[in-house]
Design an enzyme around this catalytic site. Structure first.
Site, mmCIF file in Angstrom:
data_model
loop_
_atom_site.group_PDB
_atom_site.id
_atom_site.type_symbol
_atom_site.label_atom_id
_atom_site.label_comp_id
_atom_site.label_asym_id
_atom_site.label_seq_id
_atom_site.Cartn_x
_atom_site.Cartn_y
_atom_site.Cartn_z
ATOM 1 N N ASP A 21 0.956 -1.351 0.058
ATOM 2 C CA ASP A 21 -0.001 -0.050 0.107
ATOM 3 C C ASP A 21 0.823 1.397 -0.085
ATOM 4 O OD1 ASP A 21 -2.022 -1.818 0.058
ATOM 5 O OD2 ASP A 21 -2.868 -1.098 1.803
ATOM 6 N N LYS A 115 -5.760 -5.864 -3.782
ATOM 7 C CA LYS A 115 -6.440 -6.096 -2.516
ATOM 8 C C LYS A 115 -7.653 -5.275 -2.286
ATOM 9 C CE LYS A 115 -3.660 -4.272 1.238
ATOM 10 N NZ LYS A 115 -4.802 -3.462 1.861
ATOM 11 N N CYS A 148 -2.878 -2.608 7.633
ATOM 12 C CA CYS A 148 -2.635 -3.362 6.468
ATOM 13 C C CYS A 148 -1.645 -4.570 6.731
ATOM 14 C CB CYS A 148 -2.800 -2.617 5.191
ATOM 15 S SG CYS A 148 -4.224 -2.012 4.997
#
Length: 205
Positions: A21, A115, A148
């Site tokens: 991310d 995702k 995450c």
């Protein structure tokens, strides 16, 4: 863990680096997280440290896998929207500038996993990719350490991967949340190291 054990744990022959991310909406000063009033400086630092780390990873032929968060009206369930408040405005909206990678970019031959939830293992082909490459140890970089990255580390360990978290290549919106996550993850789910420790254990490329 002694040096011999560490070298075996992160042997390039069975190790992969997963970048989680590092995207504009999480890390950029003009992204959604910064606009919401959160401090993104630690996440920017993690991104820049990861940027420095990756060329050394690639020199050693260690697979690098990028994870990209992506959200749209089809993947945001009612439960997700209620908790995240993203029914109208989407963080990392599909096709948006916010979804683009920040500072780092995948190489032409590097996998990109998309995702829709916190964990990079939920609803993705990450496990298939890792097992296809005979990966046993997963080194995690990215953001946020307590969300995450932590979710991915927990799932990865319970799927029988050895998990290594890089304290200098991960970050969250506060130092406290970053450190607490590393403490819990290092105690129960993996090993907390720095990128320098990894490179020193690997030795010269």
């Amino acid at each position: 863990m002694n040096k011999k054990e560490l070298k075996e744990l992160i042997n390039p022959g069975h190790t992969a680096v997963v970048v989680i991310d590092l995207q504009n909406d999480f890390c950029h000063g003009g992204g959604d997280m910064a606009k919401s009033g959160r401090d993104v400086s630690l996440m920017q630092k993690a991104a820049h440290n990861t940027q420095k780390f990756l060329p050394e990873v690639r020199k050693r032929k260690v697979p690098v896998i990028f994870v990209r968060a992506r959200h749209n009206e089809w993947t945001n369930s009612p439960a997700w929207a209620r908790k995240r408040g993203e029914k109208g405005s989407l963080t990392c909206k599909e096709g948006s500038w916010g979804e683009e990678f920040f500072v780092v970019k995948p190489g032409k031959s590097e996998a990109v996993v998309v995702k829709h939830r916190y964990s990079a293992f939920i609803g993705t082909d990450l496990d298939l990719i890792l097992r296809s490459q005979a990966v046993q140890t997963v080194i995690l970089t990215g953001v946020g350490t307590n969300v995450c990255v932590e979710s991915t580390a927990r799932d990865g360990f319970q799927m029988d991967y050895d998990i290594v978290l890089l304290s200098d290549c991960t970050g969250s919106s506060t130092l406290e949340s970053h450190q607490k996550a590393l403490e819990v993850l290092g105690l129960h789910f993996g090993y907390v190291l720095t990128s320098r420790e990894i490179l020193e254990a690997w030795g010269k490329a």
